[in-house]
Design a protein around this motif. Structure first.
Motif, PDB file in Angstrom:
ATOM      1  N   MET A  94       0.828  -1.209   0.000  1.00  0.00           N
ATOM      2  CA  MET A  94       0.000   0.000   0.000  1.00  0.00           C
ATOM      3  C   MET A  94       0.861   1.257   0.000  1.00  0.00           C
ATOM      4  N   ILE A  95       0.377   2.282  -0.708  1.00  0.00           N
ATOM      5  CA  ILE A  95       1.135   3.518  -0.858  1.00  0.00           C
ATOM      6  C   ILE A  95       1.397   4.190   0.485  1.00  0.00           C
ATOM      7  N   ALA A  96       0.471   4.069   1.421  1.00  0.00           N
ATOM      8  CA  ALA A  96       0.653   4.705   2.726  1.00  0.00           C
ATOM      9  C   ALA A  96       1.948   4.259   3.394  1.00  0.00           C
ATOM     10  N   TYR A  97       2.353   3.014   3.134  1.00  0.00           N
ATOM     11  CA  TYR A  97       3.541   2.467   3.785  1.00  0.00           C
ATOM     12  C   TYR A  97       4.818   2.735   2.986  1.00  0.00           C
ATOM     13  N   LYS A  98       4.706   3.553   1.938  1.00  0.00           N
ATOM     14  CA  LYS A  98       5.888   4.020   1.208  1.00  0.00           C
ATOM     15  C   LYS A  98       6.180   5.478   1.550  1.00  0.00           C
ATOM     16  N   SER A  99       5.535   5.983   2.597  1.00  0.00           N
ATOM     17  CA  SER A  99       5.707   7.370   3.016  1.00  0.00           C
ATOM     18  C   SER A  99       6.988   7.529   3.830  1.00  0.00           C
TER      19      SER A  99
END
Length: 636
Positions: free
Chosen positions: A498-503
Motif C-alpha cells: 500500500m502507498i501509505a507504507y511508502k511514506s
C-alpha cells in the motif's frame, strides 16, 4: 403516641430519599475528574470536546459524553474508536472508576508500549487493535485480571513472546493477536470456554497446543514455522522440508524462481498473442462459443474444487452481496459466464471488465490478500463502504466473500484511470490533459478525500491514493477507487504494497497517520503538474532519491521552476501564477515533518481558491529554507 408514628415514618423516608439523592449527585461528581484527567493525557483529543464538567457523563443508561458507556448511572466503560487519538493512556485515572469494565481504543494512533492494563483488575473487555503499539508485553501484564474475557490487540507492532499471564486468564473467551510480530512458541490455553483465538501473521514457531487444535486454520496462517492441528502435522514431509538448512532452501528457491521465470516468459508470449481472455482471465474450457465458459468450470473456478454434476446452479455461499439498490441485479453465474476482458493486474489482484444483463458494463476486482479477515468483519466493512455516496467516489456495487477469494464489483468507468491519461502515449487524436482539466481533477480528488475523512474517521482513511486509483468519468470528473481497504487487507501485504507504507514517516518511524494520505495527495498533485511518474512507488519503501517531491524542491531551489511543469499540458496561458500556487500546495502536503503538513481541511480550502487563469504570465517562485520545511514567496 400512635399519631406521631406515621409522621416520623414519613420524615425518615424523606430523609433517606434526600440522602440517596445527595449520594447519587456526589457519585456523579466523583466520576468527572478521572475522565477529564484521562482526556488531558490524550493527544488530538478534539473529538472529546463535549466532555464537560458542567454536564453529567451519564443519565442513567444514556451517555451525555461521547464514547462513554453508562450502566445504571455509573461509568461502565469507554468506546473511543477511530478518533485519531494518540498520546498517553492514563490508566491510573481510570482506576478510580469503580464500575469500569470495558475499554476500547481501536483504530487510533497510539504508539509505544502497552499501558499497564492490569491496574484495572475488574476489566472484562480490552480492545486495542489497529494502533501502533510496539515492544514486548511483560509476562505479568495480565496478572490478577480474573474477569477479563475479551482481548483484542491485533494489527499492532508487538514483539516478543505471548505472555503467560494472558494464557492463564481463567475467563478468557476471545483473543485476537494477529498482524503483530510475536515470536516463540504458543503457550497452552486451558480455558474450556475459549471460543476464538487468532494468531495469524506473526512469527510464531513450533507445535500448536492441543487445546487450540480445533480452531480454524486461518487463525494460525502466516506463521510459516507453526505445525500441528489444525495445520500440517509436525512430522509431515512439508514440515520436515521447512526445517532443512538455509543453504538447501536457497538452492530450492533459486530453482523455483528459474522455473517461475520460464513459465512467466511462456505466459507472456501467450498473452501477447491473445489480449482478451474470457471468464475473468482464466483459460476457458472447451465450448462451442469461445467467449463462454462451461458451467462446470464456473463452479471449479470460484470454489477451487472439482465440481459435482449440476454445480452450475448458484448455492447460497456463492451469492453476490449487493450494497446498492439503484442498480440492475445479477447473480454470480451471470457475472462469471459473461465475456471478460483483462484490464490489468494491480498490487492486490487483477481487474476484469464484464457485461451482464442488457449490456451493463462492470469491473470485477479479485483480491488475493484478504484471506485473514473474518466473514462478519468483511461483511460489516463492505456494508460500511456501501453507505458512502459522493460524486468523487466510485461506489461499490456488490461483493463476494469466500475464504480463499474476495471479489469487489463496480460499474465500469469508460475514460479509464488518471495515470493512463498522464503517462499514456498521446497522439493528435488523443492529447494529454490541459491545465483546466487537471485543476478540476485535483479539486475533485480533494473533495472525495475530504468526504472519506469525514465519514470514516479511521487511521489513514484512504491508504492507497495514487493516479491509477483515480478514474475519470464521462466529463473527466475524478472518482477515487481502492479506498479504505486497509482494515481488510492482510497486514503484511498492506505494509509491503500500500502507498501509505511508502511514506517517509513509515520508513523513518514505522508509523503512519491521517496525514499520510496528505503526503500521497501531495505526490499526486506533483505528478499531475509535472507529468512524471513517482518512481518511489516502485521501490519497496520510501526512497528520497526517487521521491518526486525531492526533485521538485531541488528544481525550485535552483530557480528552474519553469522546467518542472509537464510540457504536454496545454491551456496554461494566463495561468502560471495559479500553477505555481498549486505547486506550493503540493509541496506543503509532502513535508517530511508530518506536523508541518497541511491537514485535509486546509488542503481543500487552498485548492478551492485556485482559478483556471489569473492574467499573470511572468511569475517566478523563490525558496527560503526554514529548517525542516520550506517557505515560498511568489514574485509578481
Amino acid at each position: 403516641m400512635g399519631a406521631h408514628a406515621p409522621t416520623l415514618a414519613r420524615k425518615t423516608t424523606s430523609t433517606l430519599l434526600l440522602l440517596l439523592s445527595f449520594a447519587i449527585v456526589a457519585f456523579g461528581a466523583i466520576d468527572h475528574t478521572p475522565l477529564l484527567k484521562f482526556r488531558e493525557a490524550l493527544g488530538n483529543n478534539t473529538a472529546l470536546r463535549n466532555w464537560n464538567s458542567s454536564v453529567e457523563p451519564c443519565d442513567w443508561n444514556r451517555s451525555n459524553w461521547i464514547g462513554v458507556i453508562c450502566l445504571n448511572g455509573t461509568i461502565w466503560g469507554l468506546k473511543l474508536e477511530g478518533m485519531g487519538l494518540n498520546g498517553m493512556i492514563d490508566i491510573d485515572s481510570l482506576v478510580h472508576l469503580t464500575h469500569f469494565r470495558t475499554l476500547s481504543l481501536m483504530n487510533n494512533q497510539f504508539v509505544g508500549a502497552l499501558p499497564r492494563i492490569n491496574k484495572l483488575g475488574k476489566l472484562k473487555a480490552l480492545y486495542l487493535s489497529n494502533n501502533r503499539f510496539s515492544g514486548q508485553i511483560p509476562d505479568d501484564a495480565f496478572q490478577g485480571m480474573g474477569s477479563l474475557k475479551r482481548v483484542f490487540i491485533a494489527n499492532n507492532e508487538i514483539t516478543g513472546h505471548i505472555p503467560r499471564s494472558l494464557s492463564a486468564l481463567p475467563r478468557l473467551r476471545e483473543l485476537r493477536l494477529e498482524g503483530n510480530q510475536l515470536q516463540g512458541h504458543i503457550p497452552n490455553f486451558p480455558q474450556k470456554r475459549l471460543k476464538t483465538v487468532n494468531l495469524a501473521s506473526n512469527l510464531l514457531v513450533g507445535p500448536i497446543p492441543e487445546t487450540l487444535s480445533k480452531m480454524s486454520p486461518e487463525s494460525f496462517s502466516g506463521n510459516k514455522d507453526l505445525c500441528g492441528a489444525p495445520l500440517l502435522s509436525c512430522s509431515s514431509p512439508i514440515t520436515i522440508f521447512r526445517r532443512k538448512s538455509n543453504t538447501s532452501k536457497i538452492i530450492i528457491i533459486v530453482i523455483l524462481l528459474l522455473i517461475i521465470l520460464a513459465l512467466m516468459a511462456v505466459a507472456l508470449v501467450v498473452f501477447q498473442r491473445k489480449r482478451r481472455s474470457p471468464q475473468l482471465g482464466m483459460k476457458p474450457s472447451l465450448s462451442t462459443n469461445s467467449n463462454k465458459i462451461a458451467p462446470s468450470y464456473v463452479a471449479h473456478q470460484v470454489q477451487g474444487e472439482v465440481p459435482a454434476q449440476g454445480a452450475a446452479h448458484s448455492r447460497r455461499s456463492d451469492m453476490l452481496s449487493f450494497v446498492r439498490d439503484d442498480i440492475q441485479k445479477f447473480d454470480l453465474n451471470d457475472l462469471l459466464r459473461a465475456s471478460a476482458e483483462v484490464l490489468g493486474s494491480g498490487t492486490f489482484g487483477s481487474s476484469y471488465k464484464a457485461a451482464v444483463g442488457g449490456g451493463l458494463a462492470l469491473v470485477v476486482k479479485r483480491y488475493r490478500h484478504m484471506n485473514n479477515v473474518g466473514r462478519e468483519e468483511f461483511h460489516e466493512h463492505m456494508r460500511r463502504l456501501g453507505r458512502l455516496r459522493h460524486p468523487n467516489l466510485l461506489r461499490l456495487t456488490a461483493y463476494y466473500y469466500r475464504r480463499e477469494e474476495k471479489l469487489l464489483v463496480y460499474e465500469f468507468v469508460e475514460n479509464g484511470s488518471l495515470a493512463s491519461h498522464i503517462h499514456g502515449n498521446h497522439s493528435l487524436e488523443k492529447q494529454g490533459l490541459d491545465w483546466p482539466t487537471r485543476l478540476r481533477i485535483i479539486k475533485g480528488v480533494a473533495k472525495g478525500l475530504s468526504y472519506v475523512y469525514s465519514e470514516l474517521p479511521i487511521l489513514v482513511p484512504h491508504g492507497h491514493l495514487k493516479s491509477s486509483n483515480v478514474l475519470l468519468g464521462p466529463s473527466m470528473e475524478p472518482m477515487l477507487t481502492d479506498y479504505t481497504l486497509r482494515p481488510v487487507i492482510n497486514p503484511q501485504q498492506a505494509h509491503n504494497l500500500m502507498i501509505a507504507y511508502k511514506s517517509p514517516e513509515y520508513a523513518e518511524t514505522g508509523r503512519t497517520s491521517n496525514k499520510t494520505d496528505i503526503w500521497s495527495f501531495g505526490i499526486l498533485i506533483l505528478e499531475i503538474l509535472t507529468g512524471k511518474f513517482p518512481e518511489n512507488y516502485l521501490t519497496p519503501g520510501y526512497d528520497s532519491s526517487a521521491d518526486i517531491a525531492t526533485w521538485v524542491n531541488k528544481m525550485v531551489k535552483e530557480k528552474r521552476t519553469s522546467e518542472v511543469f509537464d510540457k504536454e499540458m496545454k491551456g496554461t496561458k494566463d495561468s502560471k501564477g495559479e500553477m505555481i500556487n498549486l505547486l506550493k500546495i503540493g509541496l506543503s502536503c509532502c513535508e517530511r515533518d508530518v506536523e508541518s503538513r497541511l491537514d485535509i481541511k486546509e488542503v481543500v480550502e487552498k485548492i478551492e481558491q485556485l482559478r483556471e487563469g489569473d492574467g499573470d504570465e511572468d511569475l517566478n517562485v523563490t525558496v527560503r529554507g526554514n529548517g525542516d520545511g520550506i517557505s515560498y514567496t511568489v514574485d509578481r
